[in-house]
Design a protein around this motif. Sequence first.
Motif, PDB file in Angstrom:
ATOM      1  N   ILE A 136       0.853  -1.191   0.000  1.00 49.86           N
ATOM      2  CA  ILE A 136       0.000   0.000   0.000  1.00 49.86           C
ATOM      3  C   ILE A 136       0.887   1.238   0.000  1.00 49.86           C
ATOM      4  O   ILE A 136       1.761   1.388   0.863  1.00 49.86           O
ATOM      5  N   ILE A 137       0.668   2.099  -0.986  1.00 51.14           N
ATOM      6  CA  ILE A 137       1.321   3.403  -1.016  1.00 51.14           C
ATOM      7  C   ILE A 137       0.285   4.447  -0.618  1.00 51.14           C
ATOM      8  O   ILE A 137      -0.764   4.555  -1.261  1.00 51.14           O
ATOM      9  N   MET A 138       0.562   5.185   0.428  1.00 52.01           N
ATOM     10  CA  MET A 138      -0.362   6.197   0.902  1.00 52.01           C
ATOM     11  C   MET A 138      -0.180   7.479   0.080  1.00 52.01           C
ATOM     12  O   MET A 138       0.934   7.937  -0.139  1.00 52.01           O
ATOM     13  N   VAL A 139      -1.310   8.014  -0.398  1.00 48.56           N
ATOM     14  CA  VAL A 139      -1.310   9.276  -1.152  1.00 48.56           C
ATOM     15  C   VAL A 139      -1.880  10.356  -0.238  1.00 48.56           C
ATOM     16  O   VAL A 139      -2.996  10.225   0.251  1.00 48.56           O
ATOM     17  N   THR A 140      -1.095  11.397   0.012  1.00 47.33           N
ATOM     18  CA  THR A 140      -1.516  12.358   1.024  1.00 47.33           C
ATOM     19  C   THR A 140      -1.085  13.779   0.697  1.00 47.33           C
ATOM     20  O   THR A 140      -0.051  14.001   0.058  1.00 47.33           O
ATOM     21  N   ALA A 141      -1.926  14.703   1.128  1.00 45.81           N
ATOM     22  CA  ALA A 141      -1.565  16.122   1.047  1.00 45.81           C
ATOM     23  C   ALA A 141      -1.050  16.602   2.387  1.00 45.81           C
ATOM     24  O   ALA A 141      -0.666  17.756   2.549  1.00 45.81           O
ATOM     25  N   ALA A 143       1.392   0.559   5.590  1.00 45.12           N
ATOM     26  CA  ALA A 143       1.784   1.124   4.303  1.00 45.12           C
ATOM     27  C   ALA A 143       3.279   0.930   4.097  1.00 45.12           C
ATOM     28  O   ALA A 143       4.066   0.982   5.046  1.00 45.12           O
ATOM     29  N   VAL A 144       3.680   0.713   2.832  1.00 44.01           N
ATOM     30  CA  VAL A 144       5.090   0.493   2.550  1.00 44.01           C
ATOM     31  C   VAL A 144       5.790   1.786   2.143  1.00 44.01           C
ATOM     32  O   VAL A 144       7.016   1.886   2.184  1.00 44.01           O
ATOM     33  N   ASP A 145       4.986   2.786   1.720  1.00 45.18           N
ATOM     34  CA  ASP A 145       5.576   4.045   1.260  1.00 45.18           C
ATOM     35  C   ASP A 145       4.469   5.095   1.185  1.00 45.18           C
ATOM     36  O   ASP A 145       3.293   4.796   1.436  1.00 45.18           O
ATOM     37  N   TYR A 146       4.834   6.302   0.806  1.00 46.88           N
ATOM     38  CA  TYR A 146       3.836   7.362   0.619  1.00 46.88           C
ATOM     39  C   TYR A 146       4.303   8.287  -0.493  1.00 46.88           C
ATOM     40  O   TYR A 146       5.488   8.361  -0.823  1.00 46.88           O
ATOM     41  N   VAL A 147       3.341   8.982  -1.075  1.00 42.91           N
ATOM     42  CA  VAL A 147       3.628   9.999  -2.074  1.00 42.91           C
ATOM     43  C   VAL A 147       2.724  11.196  -1.779  1.00 42.91           C
ATOM     44  O   VAL A 147       1.577  11.028  -1.372  1.00 42.91           O
ATOM     45  N   ILE A 204       0.523  15.396  -7.166  1.00 40.26           N
ATOM     46  CA  ILE A 204       1.260  14.231  -7.613  1.00 40.26           C
ATOM     47  C   ILE A 204       2.384  14.623  -8.565  1.00 40.26           C
ATOM     48  O   ILE A 204       2.166  15.345  -9.547  1.00 40.26           O
ATOM     49  N   ASN A 205       3.564  14.142  -8.246  1.00 36.17           N
ATOM     50  CA  ASN A 205       4.713  14.295  -9.145  1.00 36.17           C
ATOM     51  C   ASN A 205       4.912  12.964  -9.854  1.00 36.17           C
ATOM     52  O   ASN A 205       5.134  11.932  -9.226  1.00 36.17           O
ATOM     53  N   LYS A 206       4.817  13.005 -11.190  1.00 35.45           N
ATOM     54  CA  LYS A 206       4.858  11.772 -11.975  1.00 35.45           C
ATOM     55  C   LYS A 206       6.116  10.956 -11.713  1.00 35.45           C
ATOM     56  O   LYS A 206       6.062   9.741 -11.499  1.00 35.45           O
ATOM     57  N   VAL A 207       7.268  11.632 -11.730  1.00 35.89           N
ATOM     58  CA  VAL A 207       8.532  10.918 -11.553  1.00 35.89           C
ATOM     59  C   VAL A 207       8.593  10.254 -10.180  1.00 35.89           C
ATOM     60  O   VAL A 207       8.976   9.085 -10.036  1.00 35.89           O
ATOM     61  N   GLU A 208       8.192  11.015  -9.161  1.00 36.65           N
ATOM     62  CA  GLU A 208       8.214  10.470  -7.800  1.00 36.65           C
ATOM     63  C   GLU A 208       7.240   9.315  -7.664  1.00 36.65           C
ATOM     64  O   GLU A 208       7.563   8.263  -7.075  1.00 36.65           O
ATOM     65  N   LEU A 209       6.022   9.473  -8.209  1.00 31.48           N
ATOM     66  CA  LEU A 209       5.009   8.423  -8.110  1.00 31.48           C
ATOM     67  C   LEU A 209       5.504   7.127  -8.752  1.00 31.48           C
ATOM     68  O   LEU A 209       5.411   6.053  -8.146  1.00 31.48           O
ATOM     69  N   MET A 210       6.030   7.221  -9.964  1.00 36.77           N
ATOM     70  CA  MET A 210       6.455   6.015 -10.666  1.00 36.77           C
ATOM     71  C   MET A 210       7.661   5.355  -9.986  1.00 36.77           C
ATOM     72  O   MET A 210       7.767   4.123  -9.946  1.00 36.77           O
TER      73      MET A 210
END
Length: 389
Positions: free
Chosen positions: A89-94, A109-113, A117-123
């Motif tokens: 699970i990648i957590m998406v947060t503001a 969760a294993v990570d967060y972004v 959203i930054n495309k490079v960071e997300l991928m």
Amino acid sequence: MRILIVDDNPTNVIIIREILKKENYRDIDKASSAREMFEILGADGYAKEGQPKASDFDLILLDMMMPEMDGIEACQVIQKNEHLKDIPIIMVTAVGDSKKLAEALDAGAVDYVTKPINKVELMARIRLALRLKHEKDWHKERDQRIQEELRLAALVQNAVLSPAIEDELFEVHAIYQPSAELAGDLYAWYSLGNGRYGVILLDMMGHGISSSLFTMFIASVLKDTVTTYVEPEKVIQELNRRFNQLHIENQLVQYYFTAIYLVVDTSMKRIDYVNAGHPPALFFQQNGDMLLLDQACCPVGLFDKMDIDPQTLSYEGEGHIALYTDGLLELVQGDHDEQIDFLVSHLKHSHEWNEEKMYQAFFEDHGTQEREDDKCLVWISLKEGANEE
């Protein structure tokens, strides 16, 4: 590659989906709430009737801030489901609150972004999570194969154990409880003709695969050794010779085994035995006396040659002999005498074999302690024939 996007904001879902599509991720599902996610995944308590549990997702992108149930709580629910807890699970947060992010990671969760959203960071984070899942799945599949092979090996190992003998003047039974799939204890018995029987119980040093392989080697030569040499001294010496043939280069541990081997002659009312470093057998006689078969030499495999002093004793009437491995002694916290007294108190009352009683006394698992050693009990009943009564 199947990915689930969970976000109550349709715009965020569209943005993430488009990024994934441009990176050639096409199998994408979406959910607008934690409850909808649970229904899609088939989580316990949320799956619809007849709906299969969906454990085939490779990744979940989970929004931290959602109505009704936030991402952290939703992550905790997923971790409680055995079929879902391995999905990364990648957590998406503001939220930039480091405490909240730490809670999310603690929740599973294993990570967060972060948003926007930054495309490079997300991928980059997605590729890392998927690579870790691939490695985890590989290890899980390998472990499952190993466990299956161990179960099969245990069945093979169990198949070499001797079945009970119930003759007019002689009976022998056993209960065996290994500490793991594979074990180092071995028992066997053979009819030698003319009312004689050979009985052996051995305990290989250590546990696990290496010990079990040594044990299986001994099992492969045991029948030929016993039926050819018969007498206890010669049998133990031959087993020692065979065992020492297993020369392993750069061996860090010297393997050996303890053993007790008896030849019971029901016609002569005589027992010949050798105890090679094994816990003493207990011989309960008809007159109420109890003898320890404790005249021992060194274990098998320690030296090229063994100095053996075979022992002989006679018996009258009925009686029984209990052979056991040290796993039974370890049931009692105390010195050796206290452990022997514990065994005697449970073994002395009857010459007849009572499997249920013995199982309750020594093998029943009450969940109070983890089994650290194999446990084995061999029971020999010496009986009076009809013409002797």
